[in-house]
Design an enzyme around this catalytic site. Structure first.
Site, short mmCIF file in Angstrom:
data_model
loop_
_atom_site.label_atom_id
_atom_site.label_comp_id
_atom_site.label_asym_id
_atom_site.label_seq_id
_atom_site.Cartn_x
_atom_site.Cartn_y
_atom_site.Cartn_z
N ASP A 89 0.85 -1.10 0.03
CA ASP A 89 -0.03 0.01 0.02
C ASP A 89 0.85 1.27 0.25
O ASP A 89 1.89 1.19 -0.19
CB ASP A 89 -0.98 -0.06 1.22
N TYR A 147 -2.07 -2.15 12.63
CA TYR A 147 -0.91 -2.39 13.55
C TYR A 147 -1.18 -1.78 14.55
O TYR A 147 -0.42 -1.07 15.57
CB TYR A 147 0.38 -1.24 12.89
#
Length: 506
Positions: free
Chosen positions: A90, A236
């Protein structure tokens, strides 16, 4: 003697049968008829990071299919947040895993400097580390501020476009004294301290001093304003808490400074003694324990405790240990979960390699004792090397999971920049929707070969579909490659050791 000779012949025949059983045959690139070219794999693993660069690219950029991108990052808050790495396929810059990537690259450079230098890759590895720490230094804009993310993760994942064409929001996220994130600050502190140990050799004392000063400052931010990191969720998020990052950072700072206060912190905050079976961007517990064993003098009480935890980590991974918690696939791959499994494989291989090296340096010849078996340092190192070999082609698919290595490798990785023709070739802008309609779903190979990229890996049955839409198996990530660099360098060194007399003596 004749009996031993027969045993040696049987073992050799088992290896040959295994070669054909996993589809490698007589021409396989795996360990069956010799080790893979570790030097080539190491060079490509490091080259990968140039394809992940954000910002203004240097004149010596080797991944020529990439161009400048995200040159206005940070501008909404009048800070310069250009540079750094896109974490995977990404176009977001996530500071937490980026810092972990830098720490792993630095650890690899420290532990295996000679092997990396022998492969002619020490300069390239230092450049990869430098590119990451430059961003981390810029992101730490005040003693109580660290920018942790550039880009809106949800908006970015809703688009399929080259980083050179990005028009999604470059939203800024940060931690402060009022909005803490001890995991992110602690990991950044670890990264800068580890990088200091590598880059101080370059002779730029002023830059090295900046790294160390920023590392100390970030540790204070992490420790004095404790709080769990939530800024980047749902991407994350930290599930292991921040204690492991505080220990990890203090261990690196002690190694870099030999300041007793960081050693005292380790002693007073030893954390959980429960065994862990993974080392990842989220959970640094075993990494901190590994550093602690290296820094304590042999014979200290703390060393015995940390060694026991590391032994448990080994037993959790080694096949037939009797304590195995992580299974291996039929082809021999450590398999933790069916989503980007390779990140756990490479980090485990790195820790096992470093621990084997440490055991040898302590002259602990009997190695690690598990409930059903014992493993010597060489056996632990060989198992770690087998994971590298699996990635490089010694597997049931008979293919390398590193792009550009060997004759068979993934051609359709889940990576925006690799899947759309380079802006040097297709100079017009490719908008978000066109990317989704024309470039993501096609079965054609990616127009750009992202050399060195290691994908998420096969499923639990050692199968890999090479499907661009299957991000869980076909997406690369910086922290996969970062751990592989050290594990590959270790395997290269292991392959150059004198052959074991076990078979050749008879």
């Amino acid at each position: 003697m004749a009996t031993m000779a027969v045993k040696a012949w049987v073992v050799a025949m088992m290896l040959v049968v295994h070669c054909f059983d996993v589809g490698l045959g007589a021409g396989g690139d795996g360990l069956c008829l010799g080790s893979p070219d570790y030097g080539d794999a190491l060079a490509k693993a490091i080259l990968f990071f140039e394809g992940q660069r954000s910002g203004r690219l240097p004149a010596n950029q080797r991944a020529r299919w990439r161009s400048n991108s995200a040159l206005a990052d940070g501008r909404p808050e009048n800070v310069n947040l250009t540079g750094g790495y896109y974490d995977a396929g990404d176009n977001v810059k996530f500071g937490f895993p980026m810092a972990f990537t830098v720490t792993l690259l630095s650890w690899s450079a420290i532990e295996y400097r000679g092997d990396v230098a022998a492969a002619g890759q020490l300069g390239n590895l230092r450049a990869a580390i430098h590119w990451g720490v430059d961003f981390l230094l810029r992101a730490h804009t005040s003693p109580t501020t660290l920018y942790t993310q550039v880009g809106d993760g949800n908006a970015d994942h809703g688009c399929w476009e080259r980083p050179e064409d990005m028009d999604t929001p470059r939203t800024l996220y940060k931690i402060t004294a009022d909005s803490p994130g001890s995991e992110a600050a602690g990991e950044a502190a670890a990264a800068l301290a580890a990088a200091y140990l590598v880059l101080k050799e370059d002779g730029d004392k002023a830059f090295a001093s900046r790294l160390l000063a920023a590392s100390k400052s970030l540790f204070e931010l992490a420790n004095n304003y404790r709080g769990s990191f939530q800024s980047s969720c749902p991407f994350y998020c930290s599930y292991s808490g921040f204690q492991d990052e505080l220990l990890w950072a203090s261990a690196w700072l002690y190694r870099a400074t030999k300041d007793g206060k960081y050693l005292d912190f380790l002693r007073q905050n030893q954390g959980s003694s429960n065994p862990v079976n993974e080392f990842s961007w989220d959970n640094k517990q075993v990494g901190a324990q590994m550093l602690a064993t290296q820094e304590y003098l042999k014979g200290r009480r703390e060393l015995a405790r940390y060694k026991a935890n590391l032994d448990s980590f080994v037993c959790a991974l080694m096949p037939d240990s009797g304590n195995t918690q992580i299974r291996t696939t039929r082809g021999g791959l450590l398999f933790t979960r069916d989503s980007v499994n390779m990140q756990y494989t490479t980090t485990a291989a790195l820790v096992l390699s470093i621990y084997s090296k440490a055991l040898q340096s302590w002259d602990v010849s009997d190695g690690v004792h598990c409930s059903a078996a014992s493993f010597s340092p060489d056996q632990i190192a060989s198992f770690a090397a087998s994971q590298v070999d699996y990635i490089l082609g010694s597997n049931p698919m008979g293919m390398s999971y590193m792009v550009g290595f060997g004759g068979a490798f993934p051609r359709r990785i889940h990576h925006r920049a690799a899947s759309i023709p380079s802006i040097e070739v297709l100079s017009r802008r490719v908008p978000c929707n066109e990317g989704f309609s024309s470039w993501l779903p096609t079965s054609d190979p990616n127009p750009n070969v992202h050399v060195g990229a290691i994908v998420g890996g096969p499923d639990e049955n050692d199968q890999f579909g090479d499907n661009r839409g299957d991000s869980a198996h076909s997406e690369p990530a910086t922290y996969i490659n970062a751990a592989f660099v050290g594990a590959c360098a270790a395997a290269m060194g292991q392959s150059q050791k004198p052959a074991s007399p076990t078979l050749s003596s008879y």
